[in-house]
Each structure stands twice: as C-alpha cells, then as structure tokens.
Design a protein around this motif. Structure first.
Motif, PDB file in Angstrom:
ATOM      1  N   THR A 489       0.847  -1.195   0.000  1.00  0.00           N
ATOM      2  CA  THR A 489       0.000   0.000   0.000  1.00  0.00           C
ATOM      3  C   THR A 489       0.874   1.233   0.000  1.00  0.00           C
ATOM      4  O   THR A 489       2.089   1.158   0.235  1.00  0.00           O
ATOM      5  CB  THR A 489      -0.928   0.015   1.226  1.00  0.00           C
ATOM      6  OG1 THR A 489      -0.114  -0.009   2.408  1.00  0.00           O
ATOM      7  CG2 THR A 489      -1.875  -1.174   1.219  1.00  0.00           C
ATOM      8  N   CYS A 490       0.248   2.396  -0.240  1.00  0.00           N
ATOM      9  CA  CYS A 490       0.990   3.656  -0.209  1.00  0.00           C
ATOM     10  C   CYS A 490       0.050   4.768   0.237  1.00  0.00           C
ATOM     11  O   CYS A 490      -1.178   4.666   0.116  1.00  0.00           O
ATOM     12  CB  CYS A 490       1.613   3.976  -1.570  1.00  0.00           C
ATOM     13  SG  CYS A 490       0.393   4.331  -2.846  1.00  0.00           S
ATOM     14  N   ALA A 507      -5.166  12.415  -4.264  1.00  0.00           N
ATOM     15  CA  ALA A 507      -5.315  13.530  -3.332  1.00  0.00           C
ATOM     16  C   ALA A 507      -4.435  13.299  -2.115  1.00  0.00           C
ATOM     17  O   ALA A 507      -4.132  12.153  -1.754  1.00  0.00           O
ATOM     18  CB  ALA A 507      -6.779  13.666  -2.916  1.00  0.00           C
ATOM     19  N   GLU A 508      -3.990  14.360  -1.510  1.00  0.00           N
ATOM     20  CA  GLU A 508      -3.117  14.278  -0.344  1.00  0.00           C
ATOM     21  C   GLU A 508      -3.787  13.480   0.766  1.00  0.00           C
ATOM     22  O   GLU A 508      -4.953  13.689   1.103  1.00  0.00           O
ATOM     23  CB  GLU A 508      -2.772  15.673   0.158  1.00  0.00           C
ATOM     24  CG  GLU A 508      -1.842  15.677   1.369  1.00  0.00           C
ATOM     25  CD  GLU A 508      -1.500  17.080   1.815  1.00  0.00           C
ATOM     26  OE1 GLU A 508      -1.900  18.019   1.119  1.00  0.00           O
ATOM     27  OE2 GLU A 508      -0.858  17.208   2.867  1.00  0.00           O
ATOM     28  N   GLY A 509      -3.092  12.507   1.341  1.00  0.00           N
ATOM     29  CA  GLY A 509      -3.612  11.685   2.417  1.00  0.00           C
ATOM     30  C   GLY A 509      -4.338  10.445   1.946  1.00  0.00           C
ATOM     31  O   GLY A 509      -4.718   9.602   2.763  1.00  0.00           O
ATOM     32  N   GLU A 510      -4.559  10.279   0.655  1.00  0.00           N
ATOM     33  CA  GLU A 510      -5.317   9.144   0.133  1.00  0.00           C
ATOM     34  C   GLU A 510      -4.478   7.868   0.213  1.00  0.00           C
ATOM     35  O   GLU A 510      -3.267   7.877  -0.034  1.00  0.00           O
ATOM     36  CB  GLU A 510      -5.724   9.403  -1.316  1.00  0.00           C
ATOM     37  CG  GLU A 510      -6.610   8.308  -1.896  1.00  0.00           C
ATOM     38  CD  GLU A 510      -7.038   8.634  -3.317  1.00  0.00           C
ATOM     39  OE1 GLU A 510      -7.761   7.831  -3.914  1.00  0.00           O
ATOM     40  OE2 GLU A 510      -6.633   9.706  -3.829  1.00  0.00           O
ATOM     41  N   ILE A 526       0.192   2.341  -9.186  1.00  0.00           N
ATOM     42  CA  ILE A 526      -0.737   2.134  -8.069  1.00  0.00           C
ATOM     43  C   ILE A 526      -2.130   1.795  -8.612  1.00  0.00           C
ATOM     44  O   ILE A 526      -2.414   1.963  -9.799  1.00  0.00           O
ATOM     45  CB  ILE A 526      -0.811   3.377  -7.159  1.00  0.00           C
ATOM     46  CG1 ILE A 526      -1.373   4.564  -7.958  1.00  0.00           C
ATOM     47  CG2 ILE A 526       0.547   3.706  -6.580  1.00  0.00           C
ATOM     48  CD1 ILE A 526      -1.644   5.778  -7.108  1.00  0.00           C
ATOM     49  N   ARG A 527      -3.015   1.324  -7.712  1.00  0.00           N
ATOM     50  CA  ARG A 527      -4.400   1.006  -8.067  1.00  0.00           C
ATOM     51  C   ARG A 527      -5.308   1.573  -6.980  1.00  0.00           C
ATOM     52  O   ARG A 527      -5.039   1.396  -5.781  1.00  0.00           O
ATOM     53  CB  ARG A 527      -4.570  -0.501  -8.182  1.00  0.00           C
ATOM     54  CG  ARG A 527      -6.015  -0.935  -8.477  1.00  0.00           C
ATOM     55  CD  ARG A 527      -6.120  -2.441  -8.504  1.00  0.00           C
ATOM     56  NE  ARG A 527      -5.322  -3.016  -9.590  1.00  0.00           N
ATOM     57  CZ  ARG A 527      -4.746  -4.204  -9.542  1.00  0.00           C
ATOM     58  NH1 ARG A 527      -4.851  -4.933  -8.456  1.00  0.00           N
ATOM     59  NH2 ARG A 527      -4.062  -4.668 -10.576  1.00  0.00           N
ATOM     60  N   VAL A 541       4.490   9.754  -2.953  1.00  0.00           N
ATOM     61  CA  VAL A 541       3.818   8.757  -2.124  1.00  0.00           C
ATOM     62  C   VAL A 541       4.818   8.122  -1.166  1.00  0.00           C
ATOM     63  O   VAL A 541       6.026   8.126  -1.414  1.00  0.00           O
ATOM     64  CB  VAL A 541       3.170   7.658  -2.996  1.00  0.00           C
ATOM     65  CG1 VAL A 541       2.041   8.217  -3.818  1.00  0.00           C
ATOM     66  CG2 VAL A 541       4.216   6.973  -3.879  1.00  0.00           C
ATOM     67  N   GLU A 542       4.273   7.606  -0.066  1.00  0.00           N
ATOM     68  CA  GLU A 542       5.063   6.840   0.897  1.00  0.00           C
ATOM     69  C   GLU A 542       4.622   5.387   0.789  1.00  0.00           C
ATOM     70  O   GLU A 542       3.456   5.071   1.043  1.00  0.00           O
ATOM     71  CB  GLU A 542       4.840   7.367   2.313  1.00  0.00           C
ATOM     72  CG  GLU A 542       5.715   6.667   3.351  1.00  0.00           C
ATOM     73  CD  GLU A 542       5.562   7.292   4.724  1.00  0.00           C
ATOM     74  OE1 GLU A 542       4.731   8.217   4.853  1.00  0.00           O
ATOM     75  OE2 GLU A 542       6.263   6.848   5.649  1.00  0.00           O
TER      76      GLU A 542
END
Length: 561
Positions: A489-490, A507-510, A526-527, A541-542
C-alpha cells in the motif's frame, strides 16, 4: 685551522662531538624514511580514491560517462592515478638515493671513527707510559742522592771520632764513595730518561695527535658534506617529478576545458527524446444544445469505426501507458516496439550497425581462409585445401543469416523512420502504437479523467461518458492480461493531477494499493479500485511494501495527515 693544533688537549670533547654528528646523520635518515612512508601511503590513498570513483564495467553508471562533464571527471580520475604514481617514484628514489646510501655510509663512518680514536688512545697510553718511566727514574735519583748524603755524613762523623778504629773509618769511607757512585748513575739515567720523554712528548703533541685529529676533522667534514648533499638530493627528487605532475594537472585542466554544456544538453535530448509531438488544443464541446449524451464526430468513436465493446473511460488504463514508462518487466520485443519512436529508431540503428560489424568480421575470416586455401592448392605440402571447406561453408551460412537479420532490422528501421511525426501532424499520446488517431477523442478522454479532484469517477459521470467505441487490437492485447497483484500500500503525501496518459490523479492523504515498484524511472504504479490504476511520481507517495498482500480489492479510507 686544524683540530690537531687548536684542540690538542680536547680529545674527550672531540669524541663526544663526532658521536653527536653520527646521531644527527641517523636522525636525518629516519626523517627521510618516514617521508618515504608518507609518500607511499599518500599514493596508495590516491589510487584507492581513483579506483573508488571509477565507473563499474557493464553498468548503468558506465553509460553516464558519455557526457563531457563525466568524461572530464573520468580523465581527472585517471590523471590522479598517474599523480599517485609520481609520489611512488619520490618514495623509491629517496629510499635508494638517500636512505640506502646514508645507511651504508653511517656504518663506514662508525668504523672509521672507531679506528681514529683507537689510535688516539694508543698514543695517549704511550706518552703516559713514558711519563711514568720518567717519574720512576726521578724518584730513584732522588733516593740515591739522599743515601749518598747520609753515607757522607756518617763517614765524616766516624773520621772525627778518636775512639773509632781505623778499619771502621775506612769502611765508612768506602760506603760513602759507593753511595756517591750510585747517585751519579741514577743522575745519568734520569737525565737520559728525561731527554727521551721530552722527545716522545714533542712527537706526541706535534706529530701523532695532530695527525690523528686531522683525520678525525676530515672525517667529520665529510659527514657534514654528505648530509648537505643528501638534503640537496632530497629536493632534487621532488623537483624531478614536478614536470610530470605538471602534465597531470595540465591534462586535468584540459579535460575541464573540454566540458561542453551545449553538447551535454543535446545528448540528453538524444537519450530521452520519444519522438512524440505535444498534445494539441482540446476542442470545445457545446452541451447547451439539446442532444444525446453521445460523442461528437470529433470523438474517438469516429476515428475507430464501428464499435465492438462499450468501455468506460473511468475504467482500466493498463494499455495506455505514459510514454516514458516501460510496461514490460522483462526483455522487450525484438523490434523494440515497446519504446517510443525516437528511442526505437536509435536502438534499431545500433542493432543494424552491430550486425554489419559482425558481417564484416565474418567476411574478413572468409577472405583469410580463401587465401589460405589458395596457398594450400599451390603448395600441397603446406596443408590440405579440403580441410578449410567446412569452415568456409559455415562462414557462408553465418553471413547469410546475418544479412537476413540486417534486412529484417532495416525493414523495421525504415518503418519507424517513415512513421516519425512531422511538425504539422497531430500529437500522439500512446507509446505502444503509431497509427493516426483523432486528437479530440484523446483530449476528451483526458478531460474526463480529470473531472474529479481525487482522480476517481462517480457513477453519474461514468454513465454520462459511456460511449460505444471499437476496441482495437492494441486494447485487446492489454485487456486480455491478468491484473497485476498488489504488493503493498501507499499513502499520497501530496496532491497529484494526472494529466498524462498512464498517470492517475491522487489527493493528499489518500491510501492506495501498490502494484509495481519504482524501476528507476521515478514512477510507481498504483491502483485505487478494480478499474482505476496508473502511475504517480514516487516522491509523491510513501510506500509500504507487504510480501503477504493479496490481490483482493479492499476499500481504503482517505486519511488526512
């Protein structure tokens, strides 16, 4: 100025001084030896430093050295290696010309000094022996004189006494005469010894000691001259390598001056140019007119003909990758069709050049064997001409295979060069196909993709944008593939608007699923859900990788930081 005359009585001080001189020489030898060790250590560190930053063979890093700036850096590393070699030369020359020579000289100097001071001590012992003999002769003469005086007084006393017999007087007189004779003999001996001592003493202080001290003085002066010459050699060893070190520095300067920023910028273009044209303007679609929610004549449906399926633009985007992202994980197809046009053209041209070089090698071998066969035919004793026929046959087959390969790659190259977009052609977004397409449909697709702030699509939007379009072979190729499994995940650190093909808006935090790691190009795949996936910048992303992640979509809640 002579030590023999000026320092005739300073034997002990001269002995201490010459020993101090040898100590100074040994100290200088130790200094030079430590200097050579420093030079060797410095040279070793320079070589290790140069080796550390050398590009590794057959690596991506080696490819980076085609730029003028990196080539200049590589030249600097090579020159630093030569620079280190000169410090090794300094160490070797100082060891052979100074340390080794002075070490042998010190041993010889110690032996010579020992010999000279041995002669000096021997001369001193001889003069001391002569002095003792003189003192003994003098004391004996003094004793005999006193005995003679006492014997004379006793004789006179006996002669004056009337009671003493004449025989006793005669005996006393004879005793006095004997003592006087012994005194005279002692006097003669003392005089002879004194004369001999004075002669020996004069010889000692004016001949022997001056000669010995003169030799010691010459020995000390040679030591001083030798250490001065060694210091001069110390400087000359350094001075001899200065021209070569200067050449190394000149080469570094030359390499620095060869850096060409314009050339490097052009090489970046050649390395990464895709051959695509930028997208054109998006056409205005007027929805104020009463009309069905179908795509206009400028839409994608007209450019593809009658439809076979009804895909939604909010659906999968697996087949529409961003031009700079490689879809295939393993080796690409033989015709490099997975690359953008310009990069594909370069790869094909390189392959053609490589095959032509291989053909030339085979031709050279064939010519050499043909000449050898002719020699064997003319001179059978040198070899059997039939022995090279098999090899000639193999070469002919190899040449034919290589020529077929060249024809195949040249055909692909001609195809690519014929399809490279001109300046007046419409832009193309997709990297995997080069057929002309209607730009309005692509632009409409891009517009629909960004209709929601977080890059997702509502049911209403999906229904409104639903249209009938034909599925090309390109789409079928990718739609038939199994979806990639999730590997983690990220979390989106920043908002990203995915405006290019193959990207996805976040979006930020998603929170989202990771289905493909960054392969070194700065993008992560990503998905969001079963139908939405794409690429985002890795720095946005992290990533939390999970080896046990299952390929099952589970809704992720949007988390605000």
């Amino acid at each position: 100025m002579s030590w023999g005359t000026e320092l005739w009585d300073q034997f002990d001080n001269l002995e201490k001084h010459t020993q101090w001189g040898i100590d100074v020489l040994e100290k200088y030898i130790k200094f030079v030896k430590e200097r050579t060790e420093i030079e060797l250590s410095y040279a070793k560190q320079l070589r290790n430093l140069s080796k550390k930053y050398q590009p590794k063979k057959n690596s991506k890093e080696e490819e980076e050295y085609r730029y003028t700036s990196t080539r200049a850096f590589l030249a600097t590393l090579n020159e630093m290696n030569d620079y280190a070699g000169q410090h090794e030369v300094i160490s070797e020359n100082m060891t052979s010309l100074i340390t080794g020579e002075l070490t042998r000289y010190v041993q010889e100097l110690k032996q010579e000094r020992k010999s000279h001071f041995h002669d000096g001590r021997k001369a001193q012992q001889h003069i001391e022996t002569c002095w003792k003999q003189l003192e003994a002769s003098k004391r004996r003469f003094e004793r005999d004189c006193k005995e003679a005086d006492r014997a004379q007084q006793y004789f006179e006393k006996m002669d004056a006494d009337i009671n003493v017999t004449k025989a006793d007087v005669e005996k006393a007189r004879q005793q006095a005469q004997l003592r006087h004779q012994m005194a005279e003999d002692s006097k003669a001996e003392y005089s002879s010894t004194l004369q001999k001592f004075n002669s020996e003493q004069h010889e000692h202080y004016y001949t022997h000691i001056p000669n010995i001290f003169q030799k010691i003085q010459e020995m000390e002066e040679r030591r001083i001259v030798r250490i001065g010459e060694s210091m001069k050699t110390f400087a000359e060893v350094d001075r001899q390598v200065i021209p070569i070190i200067g050449k190394c520095l000149d080469e570094i300067t030359k390499a620095a001056e060869s850096v060409d920023h314009k050339n490097d910028s052009q090489m970046v273009i050649e390395a990464f140019k895709s051959g695509f044209e930028p997208p054109g303007d998006i056409e205005f679609e007027d929805f104020t007119q009463p009309m069905k929610r179908t795509v206009s004549e400028s839409s994608l449906s007209n450019s593809r003909g009658d439809g076979k399926s009804e895909p939604k633009f909010g659906g999968k985007s697996k087949g529409k990758l961003w031009p700079f992202i490689k879809k295939n994980k393993g080796a690409g197809p033989e015709d490099f069709s997975n690359l953008p046009p310009e990069q594909r053209r370069k790869k094909l041209q390189q392959k053609v050049d490589e095959l032509n070089r291989d053909i030339q090698k085979e031709l050279d071998q064939r010519d050499a064997l043909t000449k050898m066969k002719d020699v064997y035919i003319k001179n059978p004793q040198m070899g059997d001409a039939a022995s090279v026929d098999h090899r000639l046959s193999e070469l002919a087959q190899n040449i034919e295979k290589l020529r077929l390969e060249v024809q195949k790659f040249e055909g692909w190259l001609a195809e690519v060069e014929g399809r490279l977009p001109a300046r007046n052609e419409q832009p193309r977004r997709q990297s995997g196909m080069y057929e002309p397409q209607n730009p309005s449909a692509v632009n409409s697709c891009a517009q629909d993709r960004e209709s929601s702030p977080d890059g997702s699509y509502t049911e209403e939007q999906s229904q409104e944008t639903e249209m009938k379009v034909p599925a090309t072979d390109f789409d079928d190729e990718f739609d038939d593939e199994e979806p990639l499994p999730t590997i983690g995940t990220c979390k989106a650190l920043y908002t990203f608007e995915g405006q290019n093909e193959g990207t996805i808006s976040v979006a930020e935090g998603e929170m989202l699923y990771v289905i493909e790691e960054d392969k070194g190009d700065g993008w992560t795949r990503i998905r969001r859900n079963e139908d939405e996936e794409g690429y985002v910048p890795t720095s946005y992303v992290e990533v939390y990788l999970d080896k046990n992640a299952k390929d099952v979509y589970k809704p992720l809640q949007k988390i605000s930081e």
